[in-house]
Motif scaffolding. Structure first.
Motif, PDB file in Angstrom:
ATOM      1  N   ALA A  13      37.270 107.231  15.651  1.00 38.85           N
ATOM      2  CA  ALA A  13      37.801 105.868  15.616  1.00 38.85           C
ATOM      3  C   ALA A  13      37.327 105.071  16.825  1.00 38.85           C
ATOM      4  N   TYR A  14      36.967 103.855  16.604  1.00 40.10           N
ATOM      5  CA  TYR A  14      36.469 102.910  17.607  1.00 40.10           C
ATOM      6  C   TYR A  14      35.076 103.257  18.106  1.00 40.10           C
ATOM      7  N   SER A  15      34.409 104.187  17.440  1.00 47.33           N
ATOM      8  CA  SER A  15      33.023 104.485  17.787  1.00 47.33           C
ATOM      9  C   SER A  15      32.063 103.682  16.938  1.00 47.33           C
ATOM     10  N   LEU A  16      32.347 103.582  15.647  1.00 48.86           N
ATOM     11  CA  LEU A  16      31.453 102.871  14.735  1.00 48.86           C
ATOM     12  C   LEU A  16      32.199 101.750  14.031  1.00 48.86           C
ATOM     13  N   GLU A  17      31.788 100.545  14.310  1.00 47.00           N
ATOM     14  CA  GLU A  17      32.433  99.377  13.724  1.00 47.00           C
ATOM     15  C   GLU A  17      31.875  99.124  12.329  1.00 47.00           C
ATOM     16  N   VAL A  18      32.743  98.660  11.428  1.00 47.16           N
ATOM     17  CA  VAL A  18      32.379  98.348  10.053  1.00 47.16           C
ATOM     18  C   VAL A  18      32.480  96.838   9.874  1.00 47.16           C
ATOM     19  N   PHE A  19      31.476  96.272   9.199  1.00 42.84           N
ATOM     20  CA  PHE A  19      31.396  94.831   9.023  1.00 42.84           C
ATOM     21  C   PHE A  19      31.449  94.472   7.548  1.00 42.84           C
ATOM     22  N   ASN A  20      31.917  93.252   7.266  1.00 39.23           N
ATOM     23  CA  ASN A  20      31.860  92.698   5.925  1.00 39.23           C
ATOM     24  C   ASN A  20      30.384  92.520   5.590  1.00 39.23           C
ATOM     25  N   GLY A  21      29.942  93.086   4.472  1.00 39.68           N
ATOM     26  CA  GLY A  21      28.537  93.021   4.099  1.00 39.68           C
ATOM     27  C   GLY A  21      28.082  91.650   3.657  1.00 39.68           C
ATOM     28  N   ILE A  22      29.010  90.757   3.373  1.00 40.24           N
ATOM     29  CA  ILE A  22      28.646  89.415   2.908  1.00 40.24           C
ATOM     30  C   ILE A  22      28.558  88.431   4.064  1.00 40.24           C
ATOM     31  N   LYS A  25      31.160  89.635   9.381  1.00 40.17           N
ATOM     32  CA  LYS A  25      32.279  89.702  10.334  1.00 40.17           C
ATOM     33  C   LYS A  25      32.857  91.112  10.380  1.00 40.17           C
ATOM     34  N   PRO A  26      33.306  91.539  11.562  1.00 36.91           N
ATOM     35  CA  PRO A  26      33.901  92.884  11.666  1.00 36.91           C
ATOM     36  C   PRO A  26      35.203  92.973  10.886  1.00 36.91           C
ATOM     37  N   ILE A  27      35.404  94.127  10.203  1.00 34.74           N
ATOM     38  CA  ILE A  27      36.667  94.314   9.484  1.00 34.74           C
ATOM     39  C   ILE A  27      37.401  95.575   9.932  1.00 34.74           C
ATOM     40  N   GLY A  28      36.759  96.401  10.736  1.00 38.44           N
ATOM     41  CA  GLY A  28      37.449  97.597  11.207  1.00 38.44           C
ATOM     42  C   GLY A  28      36.492  98.620  11.777  1.00 38.44           C
ATOM     43  N   PHE A  29      37.002  99.845  11.897  1.00 42.72           N
ATOM     44  CA  PHE A  29      36.242 100.948  12.461  1.00 42.72           C
ATOM     45  C   PHE A  29      36.353 102.154  11.535  1.00 42.72           C
ATOM     46  N   LEU A  30      35.305 102.979  11.524  1.00 44.40           N
ATOM     47  CA  LEU A  30      35.364 104.205  10.740  1.00 44.40           C
ATOM     48  C   LEU A  30      36.422 105.118  11.315  1.00 44.40           C
ATOM     49  N   GLY A  31      37.282 105.636  10.472  1.00 43.90           N
ATOM     50  CA  GLY A  31      38.276 106.607  10.899  1.00 43.90           C
ATOM     51  C   GLY A  31      37.914 107.993  10.431  1.00 43.90           C
ATOM     52  N   GLY A  37      33.298 109.003   0.288  1.00 39.68           N
ATOM     53  CA  GLY A  37      34.183 107.933   0.703  1.00 39.68           C
ATOM     54  C   GLY A  37      34.327 107.828   2.200  1.00 39.68           C
ATOM     55  N   LEU A  38      35.245 106.975   2.606  1.00 38.74           N
ATOM     56  CA  LEU A  38      35.501 106.778   4.024  1.00 38.74           C
ATOM     57  C   LEU A  38      36.899 106.218   4.219  1.00 38.74           C
ATOM     58  N   MET A  39      37.389 106.380   5.439  1.00 38.65           N
ATOM     59  CA  MET A  39      38.646 105.751   5.826  1.00 38.65           C
ATOM     60  C   MET A  39      38.320 104.729   6.901  1.00 38.65           C
ATOM     61  N   LEU A  40      38.878 103.567   6.751  1.00 36.44           N
ATOM     62  CA  LEU A  40      38.655 102.460   7.666  1.00 36.44           C
ATOM     63  C   LEU A  40      39.950 102.158   8.398  1.00 36.44           C
ATOM     64  N   ILE A  41      39.865 101.914   9.690  1.00 37.95           N
ATOM     65  CA  ILE A  41      41.007 101.495  10.493  1.00 37.95           C
ATOM     66  C   ILE A  41      40.805 100.028  10.820  1.00 37.95           C
ATOM     67  N   SER A  42      41.775  99.197  10.440  1.00 38.40           N
ATOM     68  CA  SER A  42      41.642  97.750  10.565  1.00 38.40           C
ATOM     69  C   SER A  42      42.881  97.155  11.232  1.00 38.40           C
ATOM     70  N   HIS A  43      42.728  95.957  11.763  1.00 38.07           N
ATOM     71  CA  HIS A  43      43.871  95.241  12.327  1.00 38.07           C
ATOM     72  C   HIS A  43      44.645  94.478  11.252  1.00 38.07           C
ATOM     73  N   LEU A  44      44.060  94.358  10.064  1.00 42.98           N
ATOM     74  CA  LEU A  44      44.707  93.662   8.953  1.00 42.98           C
ATOM     75  C   LEU A  44      44.752  94.577   7.741  1.00 42.98           C
ATOM     76  N   PHE A  86      45.993  99.334  10.417  1.00 42.19           N
ATOM     77  CA  PHE A  86      46.131  99.761   9.032  1.00 42.19           C
ATOM     78  C   PHE A  86      44.997 100.712   8.684  1.00 42.19           C
ATOM     79  N   ASP A  87      45.318 101.730   7.900  1.00 42.14           N
ATOM     80  CA  ASP A  87      44.329 102.681   7.409  1.00 42.14           C
ATOM     81  C   ASP A  87      44.068 102.355   5.949  1.00 42.14           C
ATOM     82  N   ALA A  88      42.796 102.358   5.552  1.00 38.09           N
ATOM     83  CA  ALA A  88      42.426 102.091   4.166  1.00 38.09           C
ATOM     84  C   ALA A  88      41.431 103.145   3.712  1.00 38.09           C
ATOM     85  N   GLY A  89      41.663 103.696   2.525  1.00 40.28           N
ATOM     86  CA  GLY A  89      40.766 104.698   1.964  1.00 40.28           C
ATOM     87  C   GLY A  89      39.866 104.088   0.905  1.00 40.28           C
TER      88      GLY A  89
END
Length: 119
Positions: A13-22, A25-31, A37-44, A86-89
């Motif tokens: 977590a907080y090593s690799l940032e994930v961005f909106n592909g469109i 903008k950043p949307i979170g970090f790989l968890g 699949g993947l789990m994303l950790i986000s502030h929203l 927030f965690d998202a799968g």
């Protein structure tokens, strides 16, 4: 009695940032990551049941960052134990071969291996 740790801990977590592909903008970090699949950790919180275009930006030693584009479906989202997180799968709908190489590299780096007696 306290024993000295032989295996170093690593946190993804907080090593690799994930961005909106469109919009980029950043949307979170790989968890967490897997081949499927993947789990994303986000502030929203993220919308479950929605499809997302995601982009990973990976640092390289040779120059410009490598970008990996993914198409993923959000299966679930819930509040993390950390306040305001927030965690998202996600299940992957499409990923390039580079994603598989990233998963293998991360699993190897973040796994625990016994140290040999000669080390």
């Amino acid at each position: 009695m306290y024993k000295k740790r032989n295996i170093a801990r690593h946190q993804l977590a907080y090593s690799l940032e994930v961005f909106n592909g469109i919009n980029g903008k950043p949307i979170g970090f790989l968890g967490n990551v897997s081949e499927n699949g993947l789990m994303l950790i986000s502030h929203l919180p993220l919308m479950t049941g929605a499809d997302f275009d995601l982009r990973l930006k990976l640092p390289t030693e040779e120059g410009p960052e490598q970008q990996i584009r993914l198409k993923a479906h959000c299966l679930w989202c819930h509040e993390d134990v950390t306040p305001q997180h927030f965690d998202a799968g996600f299940s992957l709908q499409w990923a390039p071969p580079e994603y598989g190489r990233l998963v293998s590299a991360l699993q190897q780096y973040f796994s625990f291996y016994e140290m040999s007696a000669s080390a």
